[in-house]
Structure formats: structure tokens, C-alpha cells
Design an enzyme around this catalytic site. Structure first.
Site, short mmCIF file in Angstrom:
data_model
loop_
_atom_site.label_atom_id
_atom_site.label_comp_id
_atom_site.label_asym_id
_atom_site.label_seq_id
_atom_site.Cartn_x
_atom_site.Cartn_y
_atom_site.Cartn_z
N GLU A 38 -9.96 -1.08 5.49
CA GLU A 38 -8.74 -1.44 6.24
C GLU A 38 -9.23 -1.14 7.52
O GLU A 38 -8.76 -1.95 8.45
CB GLU A 38 -7.52 -0.51 5.84
CG GLU A 38 -6.41 -0.79 6.58
CD GLU A 38 -5.34 0.10 6.03
OE1 GLU A 38 -5.30 0.84 5.37
OE2 GLU A 38 -4.08 0.08 6.64
N SER B 41 4.39 -1.23 3.94
CA SER B 41 4.85 -2.73 4.33
C SER B 41 4.79 -3.54 3.32
O SER B 41 4.02 -3.73 2.60
CB SER B 41 3.51 -2.93 5.34
OG SER B 41 3.40 -2.15 6.54
N SER C 184 1.34 6.61 2.36
CA SER C 184 2.31 7.58 3.15
C SER C 184 3.21 8.06 2.28
O SER C 184 4.03 7.42 1.61
CB SER C 184 2.67 6.83 4.41
OG SER C 184 1.29 6.44 4.98
N GLN D 212 0.97 -1.11 -0.01
CA GLN D 212 -0.01 0.08 -0.03
C GLN D 212 0.71 1.32 -0.06
O GLN D 212 1.36 1.50 1.09
CB GLN D 212 -0.90 0.01 1.17
CG GLN D 212 -1.85 1.24 1.48
CD GLN D 212 -2.41 1.21 2.70
OE1 GLN D 212 -1.84 0.78 3.63
NE2 GLN D 212 -3.71 1.77 2.62
N GLY D 213 0.92 2.07 -1.08
CA GLY D 213 1.73 3.31 -1.38
C GLY D 213 1.10 4.36 -1.20
O GLY D 213 0.39 5.04 -2.01
C1 LIG Z 1 3.94 -0.71 11.26
C2 LIG Z 1 3.45 0.39 10.42
C3 LIG Z 1 3.19 -0.04 9.00
C4 LIG Z 1 2.72 0.81 8.14
N1 LIG Z 1 2.39 0.50 6.92
C5 LIG Z 1 2.03 1.49 6.11
C6 LIG Z 1 1.78 0.97 4.63
O1 LIG Z 1 1.82 -0.01 4.31
N2 LIG Z 1 1.55 1.79 3.72
C7 LIG Z 1 1.38 3.10 3.90
O2 LIG Z 1 0.91 3.82 3.21
N3 LIG Z 1 1.56 3.58 5.25
C8 LIG Z 1 1.88 2.71 6.16
N4 LIG Z 1 2.40 3.07 7.47
C9 LIG Z 1 2.15 4.75 7.65
C10 LIG Z 1 1.07 5.24 8.49
O3 LIG Z 1 -0.16 5.32 7.86
C11 LIG Z 1 1.50 6.72 9.13
O4 LIG Z 1 2.29 6.53 10.07
C12 LIG Z 1 0.34 7.12 9.81
O5 LIG Z 1 -0.87 7.55 9.00
C13 LIG Z 1 0.77 8.38 10.54
O6 LIG Z 1 1.50 9.36 9.84
P1 LIG Z 1 3.09 9.81 10.14
O7 LIG Z 1 3.64 8.59 10.63
O8 LIG Z 1 3.46 10.70 9.09
O9 LIG Z 1 3.10 10.75 11.59
P2 LIG Z 1 2.22 12.19 11.82
O10 LIG Z 1 1.17 12.22 10.79
O11 LIG Z 1 3.70 13.04 11.49
O12 LIG Z 1 1.92 12.28 13.19
C14 LIG Z 1 3.05 12.60 14.43
C15 LIG Z 1 2.24 12.75 15.58
O13 LIG Z 1 1.21 13.75 15.36
C16 LIG Z 1 0.04 13.41 15.80
N5 LIG Z 1 -0.84 14.28 14.57
C17 LIG Z 1 -0.77 14.67 13.45
N6 LIG Z 1 -1.82 15.12 13.10
C18 LIG Z 1 -2.67 15.56 13.99
C19 LIG Z 1 -4.02 16.13 14.20
N7 LIG Z 1 -4.55 16.70 13.08
N8 LIG Z 1 -4.58 15.83 15.33
C20 LIG Z 1 -4.04 15.14 16.29
N9 LIG Z 1 -2.72 14.87 16.34
C21 LIG Z 1 -2.19 14.73 15.06
C22 LIG Z 1 -0.38 11.87 15.30
O14 LIG Z 1 -1.26 11.28 16.08
C23 LIG Z 1 1.21 11.60 15.92
O15 LIG Z 1 1.11 11.25 17.00
C24 LIG Z 1 2.47 2.18 8.48
C25 LIG Z 1 2.70 2.60 9.75
C26 LIG Z 1 3.29 1.76 10.64
C27 LIG Z 1 3.82 2.05 11.98
#
Ligand SMILES: Cc1cc2nc3c(=O)[nH]c(=O)nc-3n(C[C@H](O)[C@H](O)[C@H](O)COP(=O)(O)OP(=O)(O)OC[C@H]3O[C@@H](n4cnc5c(N)ncnc54)[C@H](O)[C@@H]3O)c2cc1C
Lengths: 378, 345
Positions: free
Chosen positions: A244, A161, A129, A126-127
Site C-alpha cells: 500500500e 474506505s 484501523s 481494508q479493516g
Molecule cells: C481518507 C482516509 C481513508 C482511510 N481509509 C482506511 C481504510 O480503508 N482502512 C483502515 O483500516 N484505515 C483507514 N484510514 C485510517 C488511517 O489508517 C488512520 O487514520 C491512521 O493510521 C491514523 O490513525 P488515527 O486516525 O487513529 O490517528 P492517531 O493515531 O490518533 O493520531 C493522531 C495524531 O497523533 C500523531 N501521532 C500518533 N502517534 C504518534 C507517534 N508515535 N509519533 C508521532 N506522532 C504520533 C499522528 O501523526 C496524528 O497527527 C483512513 C484514513 C483516512 C483519513
């Protein structure tokens, strides 16, 4: 057709149980390596050959065409059999890429992509993020320009992932940078073997390396691979996320119940139920595990009945994430200093940190519950 | 998730909500509580209101029609008790319903008839206390898998955390009727769970409404994430308690082997929902929520009483920890049917 009291469903359950006993692969899946792909493919193929793949997928795409009830019974028996849950690089393909195509793909796309998933030939990833676009997914900037009947993609994805093991990808790209951010996105099927794609695995806190960052340089994808229309990708992505965050993870959720059972067992062995505080926390997670299952069954039944998906489906996932946090911490408290040694439970504890992040963070999910389910102002 | 309930079942909720809104609005609840505190009345609820509820069949809702009841099951009972909880209905509703089961199942049909027609009530034994017991009356007492209906001895009232609930020191005399049924305790737990669910839901609604309306820093407080997320947490707890209480209701109705476990899970989930939500609700309201005029306190106090009814989490705990594993193989038939109905596509 059948209540649990009636024979056909019980027979179905028995059949599954016997089959799983006789076909249990015996060895645990190797994690994150190319051997994992072989293991997952072989195991998926074996399920397919015996009619246990895509139990509720349409027959025309080589599924069994049964109801979700039979699918649930499969998940229950699978989890009950002790087979590892979730350690498969087919998770994206089975849990949401396939279902997204079933819901939104063209007939040709369904015919092309669905059967190989069930046969264990094509893992997906899944691309969505990107480095600059996590919670604010709609701000994504990976660019796709139209060149005749091709899209030409440049940009970067991250946290993908099983990207290093996948053949295809649910890829979100920006096709119209001038449009408002939700209106210029396209959901396209990307063949991971296309030239210009560079996948670099990233190591995780729990010692694994199941996700990657991906670089795209002039990657050419046929426009025929676009699901729905160009610039309609946000709505398709919402279908993917609804699946999902909804019933897709049922086997994983039941897996958490099994983890709780194992933890209760461990506490019993260690004679820790005498400890009031631990006993109270253990009984609370058992109760919440039961409630998780009840909530899921209700929301699955609701979704399958055609009721509009409620924002409270999101609540189930968030509740589950928090339950995993509790189970992880409880495992440490049951083990005491024995948890210093890296083992099953200390790894579990490390892994559960992702339960509040992956698939949308719990903070974002709570915003969704607050705004969409409760109608609170933004 | 209402689609899983029939329109007849939903009617139970609608009627109960309407009747309770008219019979015991919070102003009336406060009058009754004041009368109790002033020592003017020994009863938690007035006779007229009680008789009215009896006429609606509430005390014989789950008793078979062949034995003079309405002939409904645990699901309808749950739906009724959610409304009783939401409206903080004063009076020994749960214990009287349980007493009716016990009297009926043990062949004391005259007694059962008196409970059903509203001429008698029964209180509840909660550890060292009697809840809503009346002089010369009866109380329900659980001991393991057995449930007894006992005569009350001397009635020494003590001040109650919730003034709309009468509390007395335990003094229990002769056993009048007894039933041994492992499912009875589970079914009784569901009544309490349902009331806790009603409370948890009512305070969620109260908080959400206030969060939309109360303005600080020129914005509704619901825009602040701390408040919004507290409301989301409250909603999740309600969702979990509701699903589990209903699901357990189907297990009890179908008498599956898993029913006692499921009912205990409902009690723990609903207890947590009620106690945490009522506390969050006070917080969401600021100082106004801390005043006696505000209803937030009424909910917190009632949730506190219900937390310990039928032994609370300490009693439910062992039932939850006893089995080696969660059982999946007994999906109650009604649940299996939803998927069937739903699966025709
Ligand atoms: C094990 C794992 C597998 C994953 N697999 C995939 C995958 O296969 N494909 C894919 O596309 N993505 C994947 N992801 C990514 C995942 O979808 C993102 O990590 C997630 O959406 C959060 O984005 P970020 O990590 O950039 O955090 P950020 O968005 O930068 O968030 C950082 C912190 O700020 C908080 N925050 C941000 N905005 C707000 C708001 N508006 N209100 C309150 N708090 C806020 C968040 O809750 C978090 O605590 C995976 C992540 C993990 C950990």
C-alpha cells in the site's frame, strides 16, 4: 524485452491509447453511492474483457502475466487520457488486497478471490484501523474466538474506505489476547455479507462519505479464510502495508502530476506566471512531481528485482503526501477569492488534508524513516 | 537503488571518494581557503592535486574515446560530481568539464586536450560574477541554449561567502568557442545538481551520526522526534534529488525530448535539498554547528554558491513551467530496461 525506443512497447502504448479513446466511459463516476459500485464494476469489467485488467497479475488468475513495465505504461496512458483516477471502489482490491493474496494467500484463496477482482465483481475494503488503534495499529482489540472451524468476531473497525460498497474485507483481528501485541493478530478474509456486520458511513471534510465505521457482532468467518497462519497476521499486514505504501498507488501518484499540470494551466490562463512567488512555487511542485515519478520508478524497479524493500519506500509516500498538501494550498493561492465557491479546486484542497493521515500518518512515516532507514534510536 | 547502476559505474564513485578523501580532506580545504583570504594564492586548488584529477580522466570523463576522452556518459559524470560535492572539492571542476565539452564539440581539440590533461582550467560566469576564474584564463558562459567559452578580462576579486570558492567581478572578453545545443545546459545542470546532492547527503550523514552520539536529558538527541523528523525530512530530500538527478541523467544520455525538463527538475530538487539540508544540519548541531571550526558551515556556504550556479531556480523555473504537461511517453531505454530485468520472475 523492450526499451521505449523499440517498437513493441510503443505499439503497446498506442494500443492502450486507442482503446482508452474508444472506450472512455464518458460519464464521470458517481461518488460514494451504490451507483458508484455499478459504474466501477462495469468499467473494470470492460477493461477485463479487453485484456487490460491485472496486466502484471499471473495468467493462472486471469491476469495478463506481463511485466510491471507494461502495467506502468497502462497507468501512464490511463492518467494521460484524463479519465478520473482513484474514484473506484476497486482500489483496495486491485492495489493491495489482490497483491497481498498473491504474495501470502493459499492457492485456493488465490483461485477463489483473484479472478472476480479483475472481472469487476468484488470490491474489497481494508479493516485495519479501530477507534482505539490508529497509528498504534498493533494494539487492535477486535476479538476473534475459535469455534470449531470458524472464527467468531466481535468488535469495531473505523475509517474503512468503501466498506459500504465492498463484498470482502482485509480484516485484522486479535486471536490471542495473551500473546505480546504483535503476536496475537490474524489477517482474515471477511465476507461483508455475513450476518452480524453493521456498516455506518461517516461524512468527510470534503463533502464525501466514502468511509464507514463497522460493528461486528458474533460474525462467523471460516478459519479457511485466514491468510497465512492464525496469529501470523501482523507479518501479513506488514506485506499489505508495504504494498500500500509502495508501488500500489502509482496511478494516483501520476494523477497528482496531472493535477499539477492542470494547475499550471490555470495559472497560465490567469496570467499568474508573472507573479514570481507563484511561479517559483509552481515550478517547485512540477519539479517535485517529476522527482516523485523518478523515485517511484526506482523503488518499483528495486522491489521487482527482489531487493529487500527499503524503508525509503515509505519516504516516497510521505514526499507525495506533502506534495499534495502543497498543490492543494497552491490551488487556493492561484484561485484567490474565487476559491470561496465550492468547486473542483476547493474540493481538492479539502481532500488533500487526508494525504498526511490515510495509510499511516506522515508523523509515523517519519518515525519509520528515522528509525529504520537512518537507524536513529527509538 | 544501487542495483540500477553497473559495477563499473559504482567504481567511479568509489575511486572518487577515496582519492578526494586523500587529496582534499577538510583540513586541506581550510588551508586553501585561508591562503585565499590572506591573499597568498589566486587559485582555489593547487596544481598538483588538479593534475592528479586530470590523470584520473575526470575532465574528459564524458568525452568520447575517439576524441581523447574516457567515453563515459552523464551517469558517470553525475556519480563523480556527487563525490566532488560531498567532499566540497575546491576548484572549477564543473566549469572545466563543461569547457571540455564545448572545446571538443566545437572542434578546438588542442584546447580540449589541455583541459583534459590538467594544464588549463575554466571558471564559470554566474550573473555579475566570475567563479574560480584565473588571470588570463577562460570562463564558461551560458546564454539560453548556447554555451560559450570566453576570455577573462581584468580579474577584480571580491570576498566570497565561501572562502574556498574564488569570486571576481564579471569582466568577459572575446569568445573563444561556442556550442549551440539545447541539451548542453541540461547536462551542465546535472553536474551542479550532483554536487548539491552530494552536499545534501553528506550533511544528512553528519546529522544522523551526531543525533546518535550527542546526549541531552540522558538520551541521544536522535530520540527526540523534532530531531528525528528533521533527519527524515533531510533523507526524503536526498532520496528525491538522487532519483531525479539519475533519472534526468538517463534522459540526457538518451537525448529524449523531455531531457531539458527533467534536468531542470533535477536542479530545482537538488538545490532545495542542499539549501534546506545544510540549514537543518546547523540546527541539529546546536551552537557547535554555528562555529567556524565545525564543518556544517562549510557545507551551508558551498550550497549557497551552487544554488546560483547556472542561474539556479530562476532559470530552471521557466523550463519547468513551459510544457503543458508532464510527458510520460518517453521512458529512457535504460529505465525501461530496469523494469525488464526486474520483471523476469
Ligand atoms: C481518507 C482516509 C481513508 C482511510 N481509509 C482506511 C481504510 O480503508 N482502512 C483502515 O483500516 N484505515 C483507514 N484510514 C485510517 C488511517 O489508517 C488512520 O487514520 C491512521 O493510521 C491514523 O490513525 P488515527 O486516525 O487513529 O490517528 P492517531 O493515531 O490518533 O493520531 C493522531 C495524531 O497523533 C500523531 N501521532 C500518533 N502517534 C504518534 C507517534 N508515535 N509519533 C508521532 N506522532 C504520533 C499522528 O501523526 C496524528 O497527527 C483512513 C484514513 C483516512 C483519513
Amino acid at each position: 524485452m523492450s526499451g521505449e525506443g523499440q517498437t513493441d512497447l510503443r505499439v503497446f502504448r498506442e494500443e492502450i491509447r486507442t482503446w482508452l479513446e474508444e472506450n472512455n466511459p464518458g460519464t464521470p463516476p458517481p461518488l460514494d453511492t451504490v451507483e458508484m459500485r455499478e459504474w466501477s464494476s462495469e468499467w473494470q469489467r470492460r477493461q477485463f474483457d479487453s485484456g487490460w485488467a491485472g496486466i502484471d497479475w499471473p495468467v493462472e488468475y486471469e491476469g495478463r502475466g506481463l511485466s510491471f513495465l507494461e502495467q506502468i505504461v497502462w497507468f501512464e496512458e490511463y492518467v494521460q487520457s484524463g479519465l478520473p483516477v482513484g474514484h473506484s471502489c476497486f482500489v483496495v482490491a486491485l492495489a493491495h488486497a489482490g497483491p497481498t493474496l498473491i504474495a501470502r494467500g493459499s492457492d485456493e484463496q488465490k483461485a477463489t478471490y483473484l479472478p472476480p477482482i479483475l472481472r469487476g465483481e468484488t470490491p474489497w475494503c481494508q479493516g485495519f484501523s479501530e477507534p482505539g488503534s490508529g497509528s498504534d495499529l498493533a494494539s487492535l482489540t477486535t476479538r476473534a474466538e475459535i469455534d470449531g472451524d470458524m472464527l467468531v468476531v466481535n468488535g469495531q473497525k473505523v475509517w474503512t474506505s468503501y466498506a459500504h460498497l465492498a463484498d470482502f474485507q482485509e480484516l485484522l483481528v486479535r486471536t490471542d489476547p495473551a500473546a505480546p501485541k504483535h503476536k496475537g493478530i490474524t489477517w482474515v478474509i471477511c465476507d461483508m455479507r455475513t450476518p452480524g456486520i453493521d456498516v455506518r458511513p461517516i461524512r468527510t471534510i470534503d463533502g464525501g462519505a466514502h468511509f464507514s465505521e463497522i460493528f461486528y457482532e458474533d460474525v462467523r468467518i471460516p478459519i479457511a479464510n485466514v491468510v497465512d497462519e492464525i496469529n501470523q497476521g501482523w507479518s501479513v499486514a506488514m506485506s499489505t502495508l508495504a504494498i500500500e505504501r509502495g508501488p500500489a498507488a502509482l496511478d494516483y501518484q501520476l494523477g497528482t502530476l496531472r493535477d499539477i499540470d492542470a494547475l499550471v494551466e490555470l495559472a497560465k490562463q490567469r496570467q499568474l506566471l508573472k507573479n514570481d512567488e507563484l511561479a517559483a512555487r509552481l515550478s517547485a511542485v512540477r519539479a517535485e512531481g517529476a522527482a516523485l515519478r523518478s523515485m517511484t520508478y526506482l523503488s518499483v524497479a528495486e522491489a521487482k528485482s527482489g531487493a529487500a524493500p527499503s524503508a525509503m519506500t515509505t519516504a516516497v509516500r510521505t514526499f507525495w503526501g506533502e506534495l499534495q498538501h502543497k498543490v492543494g494550498r497552491l490551488a487556493i493561492d492561484v484561485l484567490g477569492s474565487d476559491s470561496l465557491e465550492l468547486g473542483t479546486w476547493s474540493a481538492y484542497w479539502l481532500t488533500q488534508f487526508s494525504a498526511g493521515i490515510a495509510g499511516g500518518t506522515k508523523d509515523i512515516q517519519k518515525n519509520i524513516i528515522g528509525e529504520r532507514a537512518l537507524g536513529l534510536p527509538r | 537503488m544501487n542495483f540500477v547502476l553497473s559495477s563499473e559505474q559504482l567504481e567511479v564513485s568509489t575511486v572518487a571518494a577515496k582519492v578526494l578523501g586523500q587529496l582534499v580532506p577538510f583540513a586541506r580545504l581550510r588551508e586553501l581557503a585561508d591562503a585565499a583570504e590572506a591573499g597568498e594564492s589566486a587559485l582555489a586548488i593547487d596544481e598538483e592535486t588538479w593534475r592528479h584529477c586530470a590523470e584520473l580522466g575526470w575532465f574528459g570523463l564524458g568525452i568520447p574515446a575517439s576524441r581523447g576522452g574516457v567515453g563515459c556518459g552523464p551517469i558517470e559524470e553525475v556519480l563523480l560530481f556527487v563525490e566532488l560535492g560531498r567532499h566540497l572539492a575546491p576548484g572549477p571542476f564543473a566549469s572545466t568539464v563543461i569547457a571540455t565539452w564545448v572545446a571538443s564539440a566545437s572542434g578546438h581539440h588542442d584546447l580540449a586536450a589541455q583541459f583534459m590533461d590538467g594544464s588549463r582550467r575554466a571558471g564559470l560566469v554566474v550573473d555579475e560574477f566570475l567563479v574560480d576564474a584565473e588571470p588570463g584564463g577562460l570562463v564558461v558562459q551560458f546564454e539560453g541554449m548556447s554555451c560559450a567559452l570566453c576570455e577573462v578580462g581584468a580579474l577584480e576579486q571580491v570576498p566570497s561567502v565561501d572562502a574556498s570558492v574564488r569570486l571576481a567581478r564579471r569582466d568577459v572578453r572575446a569568445v573563444v568557442a561556442r556550442v549551440d545545443d539545447p541539451l548542453l545546459a541540461g547536462r551542465a545542470q546535472l553536474l551542479i545538481s550532483a554536487m548539491e546532492l552530494g552536499i545534501a547527503h553528506a550533511v544528512l550523514d553528519m546529522s544522523v551520526e551526531y543525533a546518535k552520539f550527542r546526549t541531552q536529558f540522558d538520551k541521544p538527541i536522535g530520540t527526540f522526534q523534532a530531531v528525528k523528523h528533521r533527519c527524515a525530512d533531510m533523507a526524503m530530500r536526498v532520496h528525491a534529488a538522487r532519483a531525479q538527478t539519475l533519472f534526468a541523467g538517463y534522459h540526457v544520455e538518451s537525448r529524449t525530448p523531455d531531457a531539458p525538463f527533467q534536468a531542470a527538475a533535477a536542479k530545482v530538487t537538488a538545490t532545495r535539498a542542499a539549501k534546506l539540508n545544510t540549514a537543518d544540519n546547523v540546527q541539529n548541531h546546536g551552537a557547535i554547528g554555528f562555529t567556524v571550526e565545525h564543518d556544517a558551515g562549510l557545507f551551508a556556504r558551498r550550497a549557497h554558491i551552487l544554488e546560483f550556479a547556472l542561474g539556479g531556480e530562476r532559470v530552471a523555473g521557466p523550463t519547468l513551467l513551459e510544457p503543458d504537461r508532464h510527458r510520460f511517453e518517453t521512458l529512457p531505454p535504460p529505465v525501461a530496461e530496469w523494469f525488464d530485468v526486474a520483471a523476469t520472475r
